[in-house]
Scaffold this motif. Structure first.
Motif, PDB file in Angstrom:
ATOM      1  N   ILE A  96       0.845  -1.192   0.000  1.00 46.69           N
ATOM      2  CA  ILE A  96       0.000   0.000   0.000  1.00 46.69           C
ATOM      3  C   ILE A  96       0.885   1.249   0.000  1.00 46.69           C
ATOM      4  N   VAL A 104      -8.748  10.068  -2.890  1.00 51.45           N
ATOM      5  CA  VAL A 104      -8.306   8.720  -3.256  1.00 51.45           C
ATOM      6  C   VAL A 104      -8.299   7.811  -2.032  1.00 51.45           C
ATOM      7  N   ARG A 116     -10.631   4.304  -1.529  1.00 51.78           N
ATOM      8  CA  ARG A 116     -10.057   2.982  -1.202  1.00 51.78           C
ATOM      9  C   ARG A 116     -10.664   2.417   0.077  1.00 51.78           C
ATOM     10  N   GLU A 138     -13.995   0.953  -0.842  1.00 55.21           N
ATOM     11  CA  GLU A 138     -13.859  -0.317  -1.576  1.00 55.21           C
ATOM     12  C   GLU A 138     -13.509  -1.465  -0.632  1.00 55.21           C
ATOM     13  N   THR A 139     -12.645  -1.167   0.321  1.00 58.43           N
ATOM     14  CA  THR A 139     -12.271  -2.195   1.303  1.00 58.43           C
ATOM     15  C   THR A 139     -13.449  -2.584   2.169  1.00 58.43           C
TER      16      THR A 139
END
Length: 295
Positions: free
Chosen positions: A273, A281, A285, A288-289
């Motif tokens: 990462i 951004v 993320r 999404e996780t």
């Protein structure tokens, strides 16, 4: 079987006479009558010839034992000795070191001689005697009529030496080399008694002793070594059979930790990462996780 029992219950049925002996007895009787016509005491001299002819012609039915590898007496008589001696060369035995069983037969004994074992006749030798030796007082006397026979059964040999007086046709053999014979069956005639030496392997266990009376074709003198005795332990060894290797069983089910590791593989490691500088951004993320975790 019933016929044998009937013969034993009626002893007169077990006795027989050879036609040659009967003819000789009739001839002696005719001579006795002629001598008696000349002078009465001479009749008894001729009658003695009748008695001898009938004794020489006498035989008897015998029932051989049902015994595998057995050795029976070849003739009637009494055991004189049992000794370990070298077999005579005339027998052509493979092993010359043997046990000799010497049997003496009286002139009144039956005239048949019987096969000591089941098998075949390997060799046969006959020696004619001399007329000047009418009686066989000793087994080793010169001038006796002798016969040497060797019987073979599964590689084991038994020799027989017959001896009788040299006067007249005392030994008549009905077997020939190569013949197949059965235990206790007649193979010839020996008239007016004599001697019989039986040569057996030293490994044969003796079932007789000196002084014992034997019945030809019936009395068991010993037993040959059976083939099964030598092969009994041939296949047995001291080596233990090798144990089959234990096969490792691979488990199809994988441990839970492995499955957990696979599930954890969906998440990126910290080394992979890279921290972006843009906050938008970073927020995308994180969403999404969170979505993957809910699934």
């Amino acid at each position: 079987m019933s016929e044998d029992l009937d013969r034993r219950n009626t002893p007169w049925m077990t006795i027989g006479l050879d036609w040659e002996g009967v003819a000789a007895a009739l001839g002696a009787l005719l001579v006795a009558l002629l001598l008696g016509a000349l002078w009465s005491p001479l009749f008894w001299i001729g009658f003695a010839g009748v008695v001898l002819a009938l004794m020489a012609a006498r035989w008897s039915h015998r029932t051989p034992p049902d015994l595998a590898n057995g050795v029976v007496a070849p003739c009637d008589g009494v055991v004189v000795s049992v000794d370990r001696v070298e077999a005579p060369s005339e027998l052509r035995l493979t092993d010359s070191s043997t046990t000799r069983i010497r049997i003496a037969s009286a002139p009144s004994s039956t005239n048949k001689v019987y096969t000591p074992i089941s098998g075949s006749v390997e060799s046969m030798i006959y020696e004619a005697g001399e007329n000047s030796v009418p009686l066989a007082t000793r087994a080793e006397d010169d001038g006796l009529a002798r016969a040497y026979l060797t019987f073979e059964s599964r590689g084991q040999q038994v020799g027989v030496r017959l001896a009788s007086g040299g006067l007249g046709p005392r030994i008549d053999l009905a077997a020939e080399a190569g013949d197949i014979v059965r235990l206790g069956r007649p193979f010839g005639t020996r008239r007016l008694g004599g001697w019989c030496d039986v040569y057996v392997p030293t490994a044969v266990g003796m079932l007789i002793w000196p002084g014992q009376t034997l019945v030809g074709g019936e009395t068991v003198m010993g037993r040959l070594k059976a083939q099964a005795d030598s092969d009994l332990f041939d296949g047995v060894t001291d080596e233990e059979p090798e144990a089959e290797p234990v096969r490792e069983i691979e488990s199809e089910a994988e441990p839970e930790s492995a499955s957990e590791e696979e599930e954890d593989d969906d998440y990126p490691s910290p080394e992979d990462i890279s921290t972006p500088e843009d906050p938008a951004v970073i927020l995308a993320r994180l969403r999404e996780t969170s979505r993957r975790h809910d699934e």
